[in-house]
Design an enzyme around this catalytic site. Sequence first.
Site, PDB file in Angstrom:
ATOM      1  N   SER A  94       6.360  -4.030  50.376  1.00  0.00           N
ATOM      2  CA  SER A  94       6.679  -3.748  48.964  1.00  0.00           C
ATOM      3  C   SER A  94       6.694  -2.248  48.706  1.00  0.00           C
ATOM      4  O   SER A  94       7.563  -1.739  48.001  1.00  0.00           O
ATOM      5  CB  SER A  94       5.634  -4.381  48.039  1.00  0.00           C
ATOM      6  OG  SER A  94       5.645  -5.777  48.165  1.00  0.00           O
ATOM      7  N   PHE A 132       9.599   2.319  40.067  1.00  0.00           N
ATOM      8  CA  PHE A 132      10.805   1.851  39.389  1.00  0.00           C
ATOM      9  C   PHE A 132      10.373   0.971  38.226  1.00  0.00           C
ATOM     10  O   PHE A 132       9.781  -0.099  38.453  1.00  0.00           O
ATOM     11  CB  PHE A 132      11.620   1.050  40.407  1.00  0.00           C
ATOM     12  CG  PHE A 132      12.924   0.472  39.944  1.00  0.00           C
ATOM     13  CD1 PHE A 132      14.106   1.191  40.067  1.00  0.00           C
ATOM     14  CD2 PHE A 132      12.976  -0.817  39.427  1.00  0.00           C
ATOM     15  CE1 PHE A 132      15.326   0.631  39.689  1.00  0.00           C
ATOM     16  CE2 PHE A 132      14.188  -1.380  39.048  1.00  0.00           C
ATOM     17  CZ  PHE A 132      15.368  -0.655  39.174  1.00  0.00           C
ATOM     18  N   CYS A 241      20.188  -1.732  42.096  1.00  0.00           N
ATOM     19  CA  CYS A 241      19.000  -1.364  42.882  1.00  0.00           C
ATOM     20  C   CYS A 241      18.270  -2.628  43.340  1.00  0.00           C
ATOM     21  O   CYS A 241      17.809  -2.717  44.485  1.00  0.00           O
ATOM     22  CB  CYS A 241      18.040  -0.516  42.048  1.00  0.00           C
ATOM     23  SG  CYS A 241      18.767   1.000  41.412  1.00  0.00           S
ATOM     24  N   GLU A 366      11.605  -9.415  41.931  1.00  0.00           N
ATOM     25  CA  GLU A 366      13.010  -9.276  42.377  1.00  0.00           C
ATOM     26  C   GLU A 366      13.795 -10.553  42.082  1.00  0.00           C
ATOM     27  O   GLU A 366      14.639 -10.970  42.867  1.00  0.00           O
ATOM     28  CB  GLU A 366      13.080  -8.977  43.882  1.00  0.00           C
ATOM     29  CG  GLU A 366      12.223  -7.834  44.342  1.00  0.00           C
ATOM     30  CD  GLU A 366      12.825  -6.497  44.009  1.00  0.00           C
ATOM     31  OE1 GLU A 366      13.984  -6.462  43.567  1.00  0.00           O
ATOM     32  OE2 GLU A 366      12.121  -5.485  44.179  1.00  0.00           O
TER      33      GLU A 366
HETATM   34  C1  LIG Z   1       3.169  -7.814  42.316  1.00  0.00           C
HETATM   35  C2  LIG Z   1       4.361  -7.535  41.468  1.00  0.00           C
HETATM   36  C3  LIG Z   1       5.052  -6.339  41.618  1.00  0.00           C
HETATM   37  C4  LIG Z   1       6.149  -6.056  40.789  1.00  0.00           C
HETATM   38  N1  LIG Z   1       6.796  -4.833  40.910  1.00  0.00           N
HETATM   39  C5  LIG Z   1       7.733  -4.494  39.986  1.00  0.00           C
HETATM   40  C6  LIG Z   1       8.311  -3.178  39.995  1.00  0.00           C
HETATM   41  O1  LIG Z   1       7.997  -2.346  40.845  1.00  0.00           O
HETATM   42  N2  LIG Z   1       9.196  -2.858  39.008  1.00  0.00           N
HETATM   43  C7  LIG Z   1       9.573  -3.748  38.040  1.00  0.00           C
HETATM   44  O2  LIG Z   1      10.377  -3.383  37.177  1.00  0.00           O
HETATM   45  N3  LIG Z   1       9.053  -5.014  38.015  1.00  0.00           N
HETATM   46  C8  LIG Z   1       8.145  -5.396  38.961  1.00  0.00           C
HETATM   47  N4  LIG Z   1       7.606  -6.662  38.948  1.00  0.00           N
HETATM   48  C9  LIG Z   1       7.974  -7.583  37.860  1.00  0.00           C
HETATM   49  C10 LIG Z   1       8.765  -8.774  38.311  1.00  0.00           C
HETATM   50  O3  LIG Z   1      10.067  -8.415  38.612  1.00  0.00           O
HETATM   51  C11 LIG Z   1       8.651  -9.823  37.192  1.00  0.00           C
HETATM   52  O4  LIG Z   1       7.340 -10.340  37.263  1.00  0.00           O
HETATM   53  C12 LIG Z   1       9.690 -10.927  37.334  1.00  0.00           C
HETATM   54  O5  LIG Z   1      10.958 -10.451  36.993  1.00  0.00           O
HETATM   55  C13 LIG Z   1       9.351 -12.126  36.438  1.00  0.00           C
HETATM   56  O6  LIG Z   1       9.101 -11.723  35.131  1.00  0.00           O
HETATM   57  P1  LIG Z   1       7.793 -12.242  34.368  1.00  0.00           P
HETATM   58  O7  LIG Z   1       6.631 -12.043  35.245  1.00  0.00           O
HETATM   59  O8  LIG Z   1       7.797 -11.611  33.040  1.00  0.00           O
HETATM   60  O9  LIG Z   1       8.015 -13.796  34.244  1.00  0.00           O
HETATM   61  P2  LIG Z   1       8.941 -14.561  33.146  1.00  0.00           P
HETATM   62  O10 LIG Z   1      10.284 -13.924  33.078  1.00  0.00           O
HETATM   63  O11 LIG Z   1       8.166 -14.700  31.878  1.00  0.00           O
HETATM   64  O12 LIG Z   1       9.095 -15.990  33.843  1.00  0.00           O
HETATM   65  C14 LIG Z   1       8.041 -16.960  33.838  1.00  0.00           C
HETATM   66  C15 LIG Z   1       8.631 -18.259  34.404  1.00  0.00           C
HETATM   67  O13 LIG Z   1       9.726 -18.702  33.585  1.00  0.00           O
HETATM   68  C16 LIG Z   1      10.878 -18.883  34.394  1.00  0.00           C
HETATM   69  N5  LIG Z   1      12.092 -18.586  33.620  1.00  0.00           N
HETATM   70  C17 LIG Z   1      12.386 -17.459  32.911  1.00  0.00           C
HETATM   71  N6  LIG Z   1      13.606 -17.548  32.384  1.00  0.00           N
HETATM   72  C18 LIG Z   1      14.112 -18.734  32.780  1.00  0.00           C
HETATM   73  C19 LIG Z   1      15.352 -19.407  32.570  1.00  0.00           C
HETATM   74  N7  LIG Z   1      16.356 -18.863  31.871  1.00  0.00           N
HETATM   75  N8  LIG Z   1      15.507 -20.641  33.111  1.00  0.00           N
HETATM   76  C20 LIG Z   1      14.529 -21.206  33.851  1.00  0.00           C
HETATM   77  N9  LIG Z   1      13.347 -20.630  34.089  1.00  0.00           N
HETATM   78  C21 LIG Z   1      13.138 -19.393  33.565  1.00  0.00           C
HETATM   79  C22 LIG Z   1      10.701 -17.925  35.561  1.00  0.00           C
HETATM   80  O14 LIG Z   1      11.512 -18.314  36.663  1.00  0.00           O
HETATM   81  C23 LIG Z   1       9.213 -18.079  35.816  1.00  0.00           C
HETATM   82  O15 LIG Z   1       8.980 -19.233  36.588  1.00  0.00           O
HETATM   83  C24 LIG Z   1       6.559  -6.993  39.814  1.00  0.00           C
HETATM   84  C25 LIG Z   1       5.866  -8.208  39.689  1.00  0.00           C
HETATM   85  C26 LIG Z   1       4.789  -8.491  40.503  1.00  0.00           C
HETATM   86  C27 LIG Z   1       4.062  -9.791  40.319  1.00  0.00           C
END
Ligand SMILES: Cc1cc2nc3c(=O)[nH]c(=O)nc-3n(C[C@H](O)[C@H](O)[C@H](O)COP(=O)(O)OP(=O)(O)OC[C@H]3O[C@@H](n4cnc5c(N)ncnc54)[C@H](O)[C@@H]3O)c2cc1C
Length: 387
Positions: A94, A132, A241, A366
């Site tokens: 990562s 990022f 990206c 991602e």
């Molecule tokens: C350890 C870690 C490192 C990370 N590093 C970065 C980083 O460096 N930079 C960055 O910008 N982000 C980073 N992230 C963020 C990561 O990209 C997000 O956690 C991810 O995009 C999911 O968003 P959320 O956690 O808000 O979940 P949510 O978007 O709230 O989703 C929760 C659940 O709902 C589901 N869901 C959401 N929308 C829908 C839909 N339309 N239909 C069906 N199901 C749906 C999802 O699939 C998931 O199961 C990181 C996350 C983690 C855990």
Amino acid sequence: MPQHVLDLLTVDALLTEEERAIRDTVRAFVDKRVRPEIGQWFEDGTSPKELAGELGELGVFGMHLEGYGCAGTNAVSYGLACMELEAGDSGLRSMVSVQGSLSMYSIWKYGSEEQKQEWLPQLAAGLAIGCFGLTEPDFGSNPSGLRTTAVRRGGDWVLNGSKMWITNGSAAAVATIWARTDEGIRGFVVPTATPGFTATDVHHKLSLRASITSAIYLDDVLLPADAMLPRAQGLSGPLGCLSEARFGIIFGAMGAARDCLDSALGYATSRVQFDKPIAAFQLTQAKLADMSVELYKGVLLALHLGRLKDNGGVRPEQISIGKLNNVREAIEIARTCRTILGGSGITTEYSPLRHASNLESVLTYEGTSEVHQLALGQALTGISAYR
Ligand SMILES: Cc1cc2nc3c(=O)[nH]c(=O)nc-3n(C[C@H](O)[C@H](O)[C@H](O)COP(=O)(O)OP(=O)(O)OC[C@H]3O[C@@H](n4cnc5c(N)ncnc54)[C@H](O)[C@@H]3O)c2cc1C
């Protein structure tokens, strides 16, 4: 385990001599520097600060980018490096993915010449760390709603908002921050020493513990006009990206899976129950056989996507196939390997449960599995089902 056992399909024969050499160099680094210590780093929720410089010397930061101190390898070599790094730990991969494919790539692809000259050489060398910031507390899977703002004040920009779950956040010298402007979403190169920028680490993680994850707060962060990435307009900038980083994950997840299988195989041949090694039971062999089939399929899929990328490009829905399949299968392999280890599988002495818990994060970041299913559903049907 002898390496040929983990390469029953002789995938090695599909690699060039140079690709194998790069793969072997990264593997040797992981064996020497990471493997002996990773259990403790994971337990402590840390990784040593000097690792960034060592990874810079290894040449893995932005290794698939051209110029500015980057190695300029092909995409397959970059993927193979990710595979070896994640065989060590997903947290290590990562760090490299975020540095090379998110931080550096955003500047390399969308930045001005001045931004590239200033940041890329030090990021490539590991002398500076990048992060990022796209995700926000209320906008994860749907980054189009992001609320961080960048407002013009005279010739300058003022950023306000917050970002969540940002890998490398508190260790970074520079952050690529995506913000809403009156001309849509734009990216900004933000030195983290700028007044008003703060990052605090997320604690109590049960996953990706040997990786820094932070919340970022932007409180009237004043930036010069040339802090904006000139060539990224709209959500296609950050999504471009993310495609790069997802590509590395497709290979990386198979590295974690391979390491689990290696560990379970070693254990199964030495652990005796009912007067036989547990590897001699058909039920154990069925698990090992099924896991090896998924591993080889995943590696071949990664390699196919890598060759596509090297020969003109890979489409986002193709990346979705790889990310969805390989992370989903890797986590299954990790959990099954843990069962083979029995009680011994619940400590950090063996890698599968650590990999399984790490892969929970990889499954989510991602693009979650659901988001990649929606991307594939749209590609197949022409109908968007996101809303
Ligand atoms: C350890 C870690 C490192 C990370 N590093 C970065 C980083 O460096 N930079 C960055 O910008 N982000 C980073 N992230 C963020 C990561 O990209 C997000 O956690 C991810 O995009 C999911 O968003 P959320 O956690 O808000 O979940 P949510 O978007 O709230 O989703 C929760 C659940 O709902 C589901 N869901 C959401 N929308 C829908 C839909 N339309 N239909 C069906 N199901 C749906 C999802 O699939 C998931 O199961 C990181 C996350 C983690 C855990």
